[in-house]
Design a protein around this motif. Structure first.
Motif, PDB file in Angstrom:
ATOM      1  N   GLY A  56      93.701  61.350 -12.861  1.00 39.48           N
ATOM      2  CA  GLY A  56      93.072  62.638 -12.647  1.00 39.48           C
ATOM      3  C   GLY A  56      92.607  62.803 -11.216  1.00 39.48           C
ATOM      4  N   SER A  57      92.586  64.039 -10.766  1.00 41.57           N
ATOM      5  CA  SER A  57      92.063  64.314  -9.427  1.00 41.57           C
ATOM      6  C   SER A  57      90.535  64.359  -9.477  1.00 41.57           C
ATOM      7  CB  SER A  57      92.630  65.639  -8.914  1.00 41.57           C
ATOM      8  OG  SER A  57      94.033  65.556  -8.775  1.00 41.57           O
ATOM      9  N   GLY A  58      89.929  64.477  -8.306  1.00 39.91           N
ATOM     10  CA  GLY A  58      88.469  64.458  -8.233  1.00 39.91           C
ATOM     11  C   GLY A  58      87.914  63.130  -7.781  1.00 39.91           C
ATOM     12  N   HIS A  59      88.812  62.141  -7.537  1.00 40.15           N
ATOM     13  CA  HIS A  59      88.381  60.804  -7.112  1.00 40.15           C
ATOM     14  C   HIS A  59      88.788  60.522  -5.670  1.00 40.15           C
ATOM     15  CE1 HIS A  59      87.692  60.422 -11.333  1.00 40.15           C
ATOM     16  NE2 HIS A  59      88.989  60.381 -11.630  1.00 40.15           N
ATOM     17  N   GLU A  60      89.121  61.542  -4.934  1.00 40.18           N
ATOM     18  CA  GLU A  60      89.665  61.374  -3.585  1.00 40.18           C
ATOM     19  C   GLU A  60      88.721  60.543  -2.698  1.00 40.18           C
ATOM     20  OE1 GLU A  60      91.750  64.025  -5.807  1.00 40.18           O
ATOM     21  OE2 GLU A  60      89.614  64.157  -5.348  1.00 40.18           O
ATOM     22  N   PRO A  61      89.318  59.670  -1.863  1.00 37.94           N
ATOM     23  CA  PRO A  61      90.728  59.580  -1.491  1.00 37.94           C
ATOM     24  C   PRO A  61      91.652  58.925  -2.512  1.00 37.94           C
ATOM     25  CG  PRO A  61      89.497  57.894  -0.346  1.00 37.94           C
ATOM     26  CD  PRO A  61      88.483  58.737  -1.063  1.00 37.94           C
ATOM     27  N   THR A  62      91.116  58.243  -3.509  1.00 37.70           N
ATOM     28  CA  THR A  62      91.979  57.787  -4.598  1.00 37.70           C
ATOM     29  C   THR A  62      92.473  59.035  -5.353  1.00 37.70           C
ATOM     30  OG1 THR A  62      90.709  55.740  -4.815  1.00 37.70           O
ATOM     31  CG2 THR A  62      92.000  56.423  -6.725  1.00 37.70           C
ATOM     32  N   HIS A  63      93.759  59.155  -5.566  1.00 33.32           N
ATOM     33  CA  HIS A  63      94.811  58.148  -5.442  1.00 33.32           C
ATOM     34  C   HIS A  63      95.714  58.416  -4.227  1.00 33.32           C
ATOM     35  CE1 HIS A  63      93.515  58.296  -9.643  1.00 33.32           C
ATOM     36  NE2 HIS A  63      93.753  56.996  -9.655  1.00 33.32           N
ATOM     37  N   ALA A  64      95.895  59.688  -3.907  1.00 31.80           N
ATOM     38  CA  ALA A  64      96.869  60.060  -2.876  1.00 31.80           C
ATOM     39  C   ALA A  64      96.544  59.457  -1.521  1.00 31.80           C
ATOM     40  CB  ALA A  64      96.951  61.585  -2.758  1.00 31.80           C
ATOM     41  N   GLY A  65      95.268  59.243  -1.245  1.00 33.74           N
ATOM     42  CA  GLY A  65      94.873  58.670   0.028  1.00 33.74           C
ATOM     43  C   GLY A  65      95.266  57.218   0.197  1.00 33.74           C
ATOM     44  N   PHE A  66      95.769  56.598  -0.864  1.00 27.40           N
ATOM     45  CA  PHE A  66      96.189  55.200  -0.758  1.00 27.40           C
ATOM     46  C   PHE A  66      97.703  55.044  -0.766  1.00 27.40           C
ATOM     47  CE2 PHE A  66      91.778  54.776  -1.619  1.00 27.40           C
ATOM     48  CZ  PHE A  66      91.421  53.674  -0.863  1.00 27.40           C
ATOM     49  N   VAL A  67      98.404  56.143  -0.518  1.00 25.38           N
ATOM     50  CA  VAL A  67      99.842  56.061  -0.305  1.00 25.38           C
ATOM     51  C   VAL A  67     100.077  55.787   1.175  1.00 25.38           C
ATOM     52  CG1 VAL A  67     102.043  57.296  -0.419  1.00 25.38           C
ATOM     53  CG2 VAL A  67     100.318  57.636  -2.209  1.00 25.38           C
ATOM     54  N   GLY A  68     100.748  54.701   1.467  1.00 21.22           N
ATOM     55  CA  GLY A  68     101.002  54.337   2.858  1.00 21.22           C
ATOM     56  C   GLY A  68     101.577  52.946   2.951  1.00 21.22           C
ATOM     57  N   ASP A  69     102.027  52.589   4.108  1.00 22.65           N
ATOM     58  CA  ASP A  69     102.578  51.259   4.352  1.00 22.65           C
ATOM     59  C   ASP A  69     101.505  50.221   4.057  1.00 22.65           C
ATOM     60  OD1 ASP A  69     104.180  49.181   5.195  1.00 22.65           O
ATOM     61  OD2 ASP A  69     103.616  49.388   7.295  1.00 22.65           O
ATOM     62  N   GLY A  70     101.826  49.222   3.245  1.00 22.06           N
ATOM     63  CA  GLY A  70     100.866  48.184   2.898  1.00 22.06           C
ATOM     64  C   GLY A  70      99.960  48.559   1.757  1.00 22.06           C
TER      65      GLY A  70
ATOM     66  N   THR B   1      89.940  49.373  -8.606  1.00 26.06           N
ATOM     67  CA  THR B   1      91.242  50.035  -8.540  1.00 26.06           C
ATOM     68  C   THR B   1      91.728  50.104  -7.100  1.00 26.06           C
ATOM     69  OG1 THR B   1      90.556  51.390 -10.427  1.00 26.06           O
ATOM     70  CG2 THR B   1      92.510  52.115  -9.207  1.00 26.06           C
ATOM     71  N   VAL B   2      90.816  50.400  -6.197  1.00 28.73           N
ATOM     72  CA  VAL B   2      91.154  50.503  -4.780  1.00 28.73           C
ATOM     73  C   VAL B   2      91.586  49.149  -4.221  1.00 28.73           C
ATOM     74  CG1 VAL B   2      90.171  50.949  -2.496  1.00 28.73           C
ATOM     75  CG2 VAL B   2      89.642  52.480  -4.406  1.00 28.73           C
ATOM     76  N   LEU B   3      90.884  48.101  -4.608  1.00 32.05           N
ATOM     77  CA  LEU B   3      91.244  46.766  -4.143  1.00 32.05           C
ATOM     78  C   LEU B   3      92.617  46.352  -4.674  1.00 32.05           C
ATOM     79  CD1 LEU B   3      87.803  44.947  -4.528  1.00 32.05           C
ATOM     80  CD2 LEU B   3      88.808  45.943  -2.464  1.00 32.05           C
ATOM     81  N   VAL B   4      92.918  46.727  -5.901  1.00 33.15           N
ATOM     82  CA  VAL B   4      94.235  46.426  -6.466  1.00 33.15           C
ATOM     83  C   VAL B   4      95.315  47.173  -5.687  1.00 33.15           C
ATOM     84  CG1 VAL B   4      95.707  46.635  -8.507  1.00 33.15           C
ATOM     85  CG2 VAL B   4      93.336  45.887  -8.760  1.00 33.15           C
ATOM     86  N   HIS B   5      95.079  48.451  -5.390  1.00 33.71           N
ATOM     87  CA  HIS B   5      96.036  49.221  -4.592  1.00 33.71           C
ATOM     88  C   HIS B   5      96.326  48.521  -3.272  1.00 33.71           C
ATOM     89  CE1 HIS B   5      94.834  53.283  -6.646  1.00 33.71           C
ATOM     90  NE2 HIS B   5      95.613  52.543  -7.403  1.00 33.71           N
ATOM     91  N   LYS B   6      95.251  48.160  -2.576  1.00 34.83           N
ATOM     92  CA  LYS B   6      95.383  47.612  -1.229  1.00 34.83           C
ATOM     93  C   LYS B   6      96.001  46.215  -1.232  1.00 34.83           C
ATOM     94  CE  LYS B   6      94.774  46.794   3.151  1.00 34.83           C
ATOM     95  NZ  LYS B   6      95.478  45.480   3.069  1.00 34.83           N
TER      96      LYS B   6
END
Length: 591
Positions: free
Chosen positions: A58-72, A159-164
């Protein structure tokens, strides 16, 4: 606490994604499906294949999720409506956008809707011949093991740490099972607790479940759900952290999900839920660090602070601890790996950079011992007389403070009188302790300028300090052997000219200049100090009928400035305060 919001029909997610891509080159948007993917991860990009990572929710958690699309980090996400899971079709669209022969890891927060939709998308992808694996993140410790035995822990900051970290593992060339193992290890060894002063405001919706003005909650989620502990009165941040840390550290059996030992490599993330100021969040981060070190002998190996996974404008913060030692040998290396994801708002630092903080102490340096001019000016003064004059001016300020404060409550921010008193208090202490060099006229005035700057602050403190600093130089350059009225006369003009280099205020603008300029002009015209004080007082009184052109009063409605019409009008508080100071000093000098 304000819950006002811009008018909205709630359809802001797709435009947000477009705006994100507009400011972050390398991203592509599938607007219809609300998908953002890393352009370089597309099957047609020509880049060497790697394990790709897909997430969302769901949205409303920005920058998660779209903000974590990127190299690495992540390769693609699917964004649902606010606090609602994306559809299976959206998720499948994200999977196809970054389909890789090396496979795709799906990362999802442990919420029922997300698990169902992402799980169904994973099964459809497998049926279509894609190699995918799903990892669910659950790190919330607010609900104990007994109560949450069936649903498990909610996905929060980890969740953010898992993404990164798993994104960095994929960038290092690991295979899908290995990347999935890293993701699960990070999630399993992470714990998060969050607290908030209130619930967030959803665009296009009325506020609901608002806490009372003196209430707060611990155990907040990121979807406006209530916390597990409601308390009052409102705590200080140190008091709140004292309640939160035992929960995240698992100091009771029911909340003990992850073991944290002093010898372990611990990562600390302090997450802004969206509505805290950066100042308060940074303060909270330092309080958390201090308590971890002092009370638990835990020195975080890495510390990050910022808005990573939010609940719109939730006025609170979360504490996430991750035990990197238990998660695996390369976790810190993957944590440090640079990324272009905009949501990872941390500057890149090498492992060597972090060593400076290994003992838990922030590098500090001693203050400047002295910026004072130590060379004698050659202009003598009588210490006792100088001190007597200064104390008389301070006494006069103390006498008029209530009135000046009242004036400034209407015309400004209400601190003019107390600011002047604060400066006077520090000067009185300096005289008492004999730390002002009043036997040297220029040095004495210079010392006063430094104390005024440190103790008063604000615009008035700056103006006083500039004037006094320039006055000290004027006295020094006078060529006189001792401080006289003539010495002061010459130096006062030099000081005013210097002050005008740094302020646009001039007579008639309704500021303290309306008292200072007449005082200086009278001295330059050959009038005595008492006549100069009368001119300063007259100038201050004249501000009652002036329109404010600069300073805080220039922003105040004219109706507010008419509150004291029966007194002749509302004067400028700074001008009144300065006139009182000059009057007390001149009378004490016996002129």
């Amino acid at each position: 606490m304000s819950h006002k919001q811009f008018k909205s029909d709630g359809n802001i997610v797709a435009p947000y994604l477009l705006g994100l891509a507009r400011s972050n080159p390398g991203l592509t948007v599938i607007e219809h499906d609300r998908v953002v993917y890393r352009t370089a991860s597309s099957p047609n990009s020509g880049n060497p294949p790697k394990v790709t990572l897909v997430s969302g929710g769901g949205s409303g958690h920005e920058p998660t999720h779209a903000g974590f699309v990127g190299d690495g980090a992540l390769d693609a996400i699917a964004a649902g409506a606010i606090f609602a899971s994306p559809s299976t079709k959206q998720i499948f669209s994200a999977l196809k956008a970054v389909e890789s022969p090396k496979g795709t890891l799906i990362i999802v927060k442990n919420y029922t809707g997300d698990i169902i939709h992402f799980g169904l998308a994973a099964e459809r992808a497998k049926a279509a011949g894609m190699n995918v694996e799903l990892v669910a993140v659950g790190d919330d410790v607010s609900v104990g093991k007994k109560k949450g035995s069936l649903v498990g822990r909610r996905g929060l900051g980890a969740t953010v740490l898992v993404h990164k970290i798993s994104g960095a593992a994929a960038a290092h060339g690991l295979e899908l099972p290995e990347v999935a193992h890293v993701a699960r290890a990070v999630a399993a060894n992470s714990a998060t607790i969050a607290a908030s002063l209130d619930h967030c405001t959803v665009p296009g919706h009325k506020s609901e479940n608002i806490l009372g003005p003196d209430e707060y909650e611990i155990g907040m989620g990121i979807h406006n759900e209530s916390g597990t502990q409601k308390s009052s009165p409102l705590p200080s941040i140190p008091e709140l952290v004292t309640k939160m840390l035992p929960l995240v550290l698992g100091n009771d059996e029911d909340h003990s999900f992850v073991e944290f030992r002093p010898e372990d490599d611990i990562v600390l993330m302090v997450n802004n839920m969206g509505g805290m100021s950066n100042l308060e969040l940074g303060y909270a981060a330092e309080v958390i660090s201090e308590q971890l070190i002092k009370d638990y002998n835990i020195i975080p190996k890495r510390t990050i602070t910022g808005a990573f996974i939010t609940a719109l404008n939730g006025p609170g913060f979360g504490i996430t601890l991750m035990n990197a030692s238990k998660a695996g040998p390369d976790i810190i290396k993957y944590f440090d790996y640079p990324t272009t994801a905009s949501g990872w708002n941390q500057q890149y630092h090498s492992a060597q950079d972090w060593k400076v903080l290994a003992k838990g102490k922030v590098p500090t340096a001693p203050p400047l011992k002295s910026a004072r001019n130590e060379e004698p000016s050659g202009v003598k003064a009588d210490y006792d007389t100088f001190a007597k004059i200064l104390l008389a001016g301070i006494a006069n300020i103390n006498e008029v403070e209530p009135k000046v404060t009242w004036y400034d409550t209407i015309a400004g921010d209400g601190d003019c009188g107390t600011t002047l008193v604060a400066g006077g208090k520090e000067l009185s202490e300096a005289i008492k302790n004999h730390t002002l060099r009043l036997e040297d006229a220029a040095h004495g005035i210079e010392d006063i300028a430094y104390i005024v700057e440190d103790s008063m602050g604000g615009t008035s403190g700056g103006l006083y300090s500039i004037y006094l600093s320039a006055l000290a130089k004027g006295v020094k350059d006078s060529g006189d052997k001792e401080l006289t009225v003539e010495t002061f006369r010459k130096a006062s003009k030099v000081a005013l000219d210097a002050l005008y280099k740094y302020t646009l205020a001039r007579p008639g603008y309704r500021t303290l200049i309306d008292a200072l300029q007449p005082f200086v002009d009278a001295l330059q015209a050959g009038k005595g100090p008492r006549e100069a004080v009368e001119a300063a007082n007259e100038g201050a009184e004249n501000t009652r009928k002036m329109e404010a052109l600069v300073g805080r009063a220039s922003y105040v409605a004219k109706e507010e400035l008419r509150k004291l019409d029966d007194e002749g009008g509302l004067p400028d508080p700074g001008a009144i305060g300065l006139a009182a100071l000059l009057k007390g000093m001149v009378e004490a000098a016996g002129f």
